[in-house]
Enzyme design. Structure first.
Site, short mmCIF file in Angstrom:
data_model
loop_
_atom_site.label_atom_id
_atom_site.label_comp_id
_atom_site.label_asym_id
_atom_site.label_seq_id
_atom_site.Cartn_x
_atom_site.Cartn_y
_atom_site.Cartn_z
N HIS A 138 0.80 -1.22 0.00
CA HIS A 138 0.00 0.00 0.00
C HIS A 138 0.84 1.28 0.00
O HIS A 138 0.57 2.22 0.75
CB HIS A 138 -0.95 0.00 1.20
CG HIS A 138 -2.01 -1.06 1.15
ND1 HIS A 138 -2.50 -1.58 -0.03
CD2 HIS A 138 -2.69 -1.71 2.15
CE1 HIS A 138 -3.44 -2.48 0.23
NE2 HIS A 138 -3.56 -2.60 1.54
N HIS A 213 -9.85 2.03 0.26
CA HIS A 213 -9.74 0.88 1.17
C HIS A 213 -10.84 0.91 2.24
O HIS A 213 -10.57 0.70 3.43
CB HIS A 213 -8.35 0.89 1.80
CG HIS A 213 -7.84 -0.47 2.18
ND1 HIS A 213 -8.52 -1.30 3.04
CD2 HIS A 213 -6.74 -1.15 1.81
CE1 HIS A 213 -7.83 -2.42 3.19
NE2 HIS A 213 -6.75 -2.37 2.44
N ASP A 285 -8.14 -13.06 0.56
CA ASP A 285 -7.28 -11.87 0.43
C ASP A 285 -6.59 -11.97 -0.93
O ASP A 285 -5.38 -12.13 -1.01
CB ASP A 285 -6.26 -11.83 1.58
CG ASP A 285 -5.55 -10.49 1.67
OD1 ASP A 285 -5.80 -9.63 0.81
OD2 ASP A 285 -4.73 -10.31 2.59
N GLU A 350 -11.47 -3.80 -3.04
CA GLU A 350 -10.55 -2.77 -3.50
C GLU A 350 -10.37 -2.92 -5.01
O GLU A 350 -9.70 -3.84 -5.47
CB GLU A 350 -9.21 -2.92 -2.79
CG GLU A 350 -9.30 -2.82 -1.29
CD GLU A 350 -8.21 -3.64 -0.60
OE1 GLU A 350 -7.02 -3.40 -0.83
OE2 GLU A 350 -8.56 -4.57 0.16
C1 BGC Z 1 -4.41 -6.55 1.79
C2 BGC Z 1 -4.31 -7.30 3.08
C3 BGC Z 1 -3.97 -6.31 4.18
C4 BGC Z 1 -5.02 -5.24 4.22
C5 BGC Z 1 -4.74 -4.17 5.24
C6 BGC Z 1 -5.48 -5.52 1.92
O1 BGC Z 1 -5.57 -4.78 0.75
O2 BGC Z 1 -4.64 -7.39 0.70
O3 BGC Z 1 -3.34 -8.32 3.01
O4 BGC Z 1 -3.86 -6.95 5.42
O5 BGC Z 1 -5.13 -4.64 2.96
O6 BGC Z 1 -3.49 -3.67 5.08
#
Ligand code: BGC
Length: 385
Positions: A138, A213, A285, A350
């Site tokens: 991210h 998010h 995920d 997302e």
């Molecule tokens: C990811 C997860 C992560 C979460 C929070 C998601 O976009 O795929 O692995 O734990 O974001 O950071």
């Protein structure tokens, strides 16, 4: 510069000038200022942080903050018309400053993971800070979610629109190029939906992957887990990952796996099945590959229905992928009203390009070049049945 790039640069300049004059004329007529603005605090760097509340006549209400260009609350009616806030978050700016889960934020410069924290463009390798084992997640240590953005209400023919903008400097978190990003959030007058329009330009070749998010619980934030929510994903394939959640490069058919949501299925129904991909993600995920027609324009990617409240969320996007995350790593942070958000208290959808695309030439490209404009749109549409 190619003729196409020339044309898009010119178009961008015209749009910008057009927007300014429209904003100017509306403000002189006194038609702006419909968005409620309150102080949310001061960021650690001293920047002013505000909370902007958009509302429509259907009763939907969205609060956004320029810290992280974040959706703080999203109130939508259930089948009896009762409003509930369906996104996880905090009551205070400090919550967002210290939080680690990216609640409601705009994620960038690169949403999701870049394997080994590095990638190359034209033979030059860029090393990024690693903040998730050996990977970058991210956007790095201080992603767009931790930055104070500029916000202004802009004229919109559809409803109320708030534009957030951020200039990410060349070299920030290891990424090349000064990247100028704009995210416009629109709440239409007549529809219960939040429309998000992203644009970005750069002065050097770079990579980007922008997403929102938000963590949704259609029964209301802090109101149990989402295992009984019923999900449909309009995707026939997903991108399998290794144990550090980096895509292997394969596009795998969902048919015959617990990742098949082509027909509406409760999120919890197969989440504990023994399937290596579920073990790696500690649940869902993963990035689903959206049907190819969705790459040509806005198309339906996902639908989620909460049988208790009747609330339904449809996600539409121009993006080629969607990360469906079932909140597996939520470990009880105290959120709004001091409510603890436990494991699977929410889900994320997302919309995005695929994780680690810069290292997978077979994935849709995330490269952005100077003189071209990145554009992307996602809509979160609510109803109740
Ligand atoms: C990811 C997860 C992560 C979460 C929070 C998601 O976009 O795929 O692995 O734990 O974001 O950071």
């Amino acid at each position: 510069m190619t003729a196409k790039q020339n044309a898009s640069a010119l178009l961008c300049a015209l749009l910008f000038v057009g927007e300014l004059s429209l904003a100017g004329s509306l403000s002189s007529q006194g038609m702006r200022g419909t968005i409620r603005k309150e102080t949310f605090g001061k960021a650690a760097g001293g920047e002013q942080v505000d909370l902007y509340t958009l509302s429509n006549k259907k009763g939907m209400e969205v609060a956004l903050t320029n810290f992280g260009a974040t959706a703080v609350t999203l109130k939508v009616p259930d089948r009896a018309g009762k409003l509930a806030d369906v996104v996880l978050g905090f009551d205070t700016l400090e919550g967002y400053e210290h939080g680690t889960a990216y609640f409601g934020a705009t994620v960038g410069r690169y949403g999701n993971r870049i394997g080994g924290g590095k990638f190359s463009i034209d033979g030059k390798t860029y090393a990024l800070p690693k903040n998730n084992g050996d990977n970058t997640l991210h956007g790095g240590i201080t992603g767009f979610n931790k930055k104070a953005w500029k916000a202004r209400e802009i004229a919109s023919k559809d409803g109320e629109s708030l534009e957030m903008s951020y200039l990410s400097a060349d070299g920030e978190e290891g990424f090349p190029g000064n990247l100028s990003v704009k995210v416009v959030f629109t709440l239409p007058t007549d529809g219960n939906e939040l429309k998000i329009d992203y644009t970005a330009t750069t002065d050097k070749d770079t990579v980007l992957n922008l997403t929102n998010h938000s963590y949704f619980n259609l029964a209301g934030e802090g109101n149990g887990d989402i295992l009984d929510h019923v999900l449909t994903l309009h995707a026939k394939q997903f991108t399998p990952v290794d144990k550090t959640l980096i895509p292997t490069g394969e596009l795998r058919d969902v048919a015959g796996t617990p990742l098949d949501f082509t027909r509406a299925t409760a999120i919890g129904k197969r989440i504990n099945e023994s399937y290596e991909q579920l073990a790696f993600g500690k649940g869902y995920d993963h990035n689903w590959v959206l049907a190819s027609d969705s790459r040509k324009g806005l198309a339906l990617a996902a639908e989620v229905y909460d049988p208790k409240s009747g609330r339904t969320l449809e996600v539409l996007t121009t993006e080629p992928g969607v990360q469906f995350y079932s909140g597996n790593f939520l470990d009880g942070p105290k959120g709004k009203g001091n409510k603890p958000y436990g494991r699977r208290a929410a889900f994320c959808l997302e919309t995005q390009h695929f994780p680690d695309s810069p290292n997978h030439p077979n994935f849709p490209s995330t490269l952005l070049k100077p003189n071209s404009v990145f554009r992307s749109q996602t809509v979160f549409r609510f109803s109740a049945k």
